[in-house]
Structure formats: C-alpha cells, structure tokens
Design an enzyme around this catalytic site. Structure first.
Site, short mmCIF file in Angstrom:
data_model
loop_
_atom_site.label_atom_id
_atom_site.label_comp_id
_atom_site.label_asym_id
_atom_site.label_seq_id
_atom_site.Cartn_x
_atom_site.Cartn_y
_atom_site.Cartn_z
N GLY A 74 -10.48 1.51 0.61
CA GLY A 74 -9.41 0.52 0.59
C GLY A 74 -8.07 1.03 1.08
O GLY A 74 -7.04 0.40 0.80
N GLN A 75 -8.05 2.15 1.82
CA GLN A 75 -6.77 2.64 2.34
C GLN A 75 -6.23 1.65 3.37
O GLN A 75 -6.94 1.25 4.29
CB GLN A 75 -6.92 4.03 2.97
N ASN A 114 -6.71 7.07 -1.94
CA ASN A 114 -7.75 6.38 -1.19
C ASN A 114 -7.84 6.98 0.21
O ASN A 114 -6.82 7.29 0.83
CB ASN A 114 -7.42 4.89 -1.08
N HIS A 125 -0.92 9.18 0.62
CA HIS A 125 -0.13 8.82 -0.56
C HIS A 125 -0.99 8.90 -1.80
O HIS A 125 -2.17 8.57 -1.79
CB HIS A 125 0.49 7.42 -0.41
N LEU A 126 -0.35 9.33 -2.86
CA LEU A 126 -0.98 9.42 -4.17
C LEU A 126 -0.43 8.27 -5.02
O LEU A 126 0.79 8.11 -5.15
CB LEU A 126 -0.65 10.78 -4.78
N HIS A 127 -1.34 7.44 -5.53
CA HIS A 127 -0.95 6.39 -6.48
C HIS A 127 -0.84 7.01 -7.87
O HIS A 127 -1.78 7.66 -8.34
CB HIS A 127 -2.00 5.28 -6.55
N ASP A 143 5.51 1.07 -5.98
CA ASP A 143 4.64 0.25 -5.13
C ASP A 143 5.17 -1.18 -5.12
O ASP A 143 5.57 -1.73 -6.15
CB ASP A 143 3.21 0.28 -5.66
N ILE A 144 5.16 -1.80 -3.94
CA ILE A 144 5.70 -3.15 -3.77
C ILE A 144 4.81 -4.19 -4.45
O ILE A 144 5.26 -5.30 -4.75
CB ILE A 144 5.85 -3.44 -2.25
P1 AMP Z 1 -3.61 2.08 -0.09
O1 AMP Z 1 -4.39 0.80 -0.23
O2 AMP Z 1 -4.16 3.22 -0.91
O3 AMP Z 1 -3.41 2.46 1.37
O4 AMP Z 1 -2.18 1.80 -0.73
C1 AMP Z 1 -1.10 1.31 -0.01
C2 AMP Z 1 -0.11 0.81 -1.01
O5 AMP Z 1 1.14 0.66 -0.37
C3 AMP Z 1 -0.46 -0.56 -1.61
O6 AMP Z 1 -0.61 -0.42 -3.02
C4 AMP Z 1 0.73 -1.43 -1.23
O7 AMP Z 1 1.08 -2.34 -2.24
C5 AMP Z 1 1.83 -0.40 -0.98
N1 AMP Z 1 2.88 -0.79 -0.07
C6 AMP Z 1 2.76 -1.36 1.14
N2 AMP Z 1 3.97 -1.52 1.71
C7 AMP Z 1 4.88 -1.04 0.82
C8 AMP Z 1 6.31 -0.93 0.83
N3 AMP Z 1 7.03 -1.34 1.87
N4 AMP Z 1 6.91 -0.39 -0.26
C9 AMP Z 1 6.18 0.03 -1.31
N5 AMP Z 1 4.82 -0.03 -1.37
C10 AMP Z 1 4.19 -0.57 -0.32
#
Ligand code: AMP
Ligand code: ZN
Length: 116
Positions: free
Chosen positions: A95-96, A89, A102-104, A32-33
């Site tokens: 908070g998506q 999410n 995607h799975l965190h 994650d960034i």
């Molecule tokens: P969500 O809030 O569950 O939709 O999570 C989206 C996640 O994507 C967040 O934790 C962001 O930090 C992450 N994210 C957004 N852009 C990127 C990217 N280019 N590379 C890696 N992670 C990212």
C-alpha cells in the site's frame, strides 16, 4: 539529493507545508494528513530514498535515525509507555503511495493485530 517531483522532498525543502513535530540533521517528522490514530506521525529522511528496496548498502544510519526520531516523537507525544506501532510500507502490495521512504508512527489507541 532531492527529487523535483517528490511530495515529501517538497516538505523537506519547505515548498509544501506540513505540521512538523520533529527535526534533526538527518530526518523530519510531521503529522499525517489523513491520520489513522490519535498520534500518526510520518518520519522521513531528508535525503530522497524511494523505498526500502532502494536503500544503499551503507544506509543503516538512514534507518537507524528514523527509529531514533520515532523514539523521541513517541516520548514527546506521551505514548512511549502505553505503546505504539512503527510501519514502513514497501511498494504496491503493502500500500505504499508516496515513494519517499517514511516510517509511520501510530499510537494513542489500541491497535489491532494482524494488520489488514
Ligand atoms: P504510504 O501509504 O505508506 O505511502 O503512506 C503515505 C502517507 O502519506 C499516507 O498515510 C498519507 O495520508 C500521507 N500523506 C500524503 N500526503 C501528505 C501530506 N501532504 N502531508 C502529510 N501526510 C501526507
Ligand atoms: Zn523525496
């Protein structure tokens, strides 16, 4: 299969670079960034599915493969025994922000419960 305006589809195709830590036929995992824990990896299916709500009736393998990837990544990151959290999410209230399923995978520290 891929949505032209989807950020995570662009990571799948390589149009946007990511710190990829896992790849299989069905999914990829990348850091994650904006990490919320020492290990924070996102696991996504290669095929575009926007949210859990959009999973097709036959989509059990999509979800199963995400968890099998998470299991492998947790082992590789050395957090399998101490423990970790998986979070998916769905839509605004959760908070998506990126509408490609995607799975965190979060670990490497003690995690509070309940989450915010
Ligand atoms: P969500 O809030 O569950 O939709 O999570 C989206 C996640 O994507 C967040 O934790 C962001 O930090 C992450 N994210 C957004 N852009 C990127 C990217 N280019 N590379 C890696 N992670 C990212
Ligand atoms: Zn996508």
């Amino acid at each position: 299969m891929n949505e032209p305006d989807c950020l995570f589809c662009k990571i799948v195709t390589g149009d946007i670079t990511a710190d990829v830590v896992y790849e299989s036929d069905s999914c990829i995992g990348f850091r994650d960034i904006n990490p919320q824990a020492p290990t924070h990896v996102l696991v996504i299916p290669r095929e575009h599915v926007a949210t859990i709500n959009d999973l097709p009736q036959g989509g059990a393998p999509i979800v199963g493969n995400l968890f099998l990837a998470a299991k492998a990544i947790a082992a590789a990151e050395g957090i399998a025994d101490e423990g970790y959290r998986t979070v998916v999410n769905c839509n605004r209230a959760a908070g998506q922000t990126v509408f490609h399923l995607h799975l965190h995978l979060l670990g490497g520290r003690d995690l509070d419960w309940p989450p915010g």
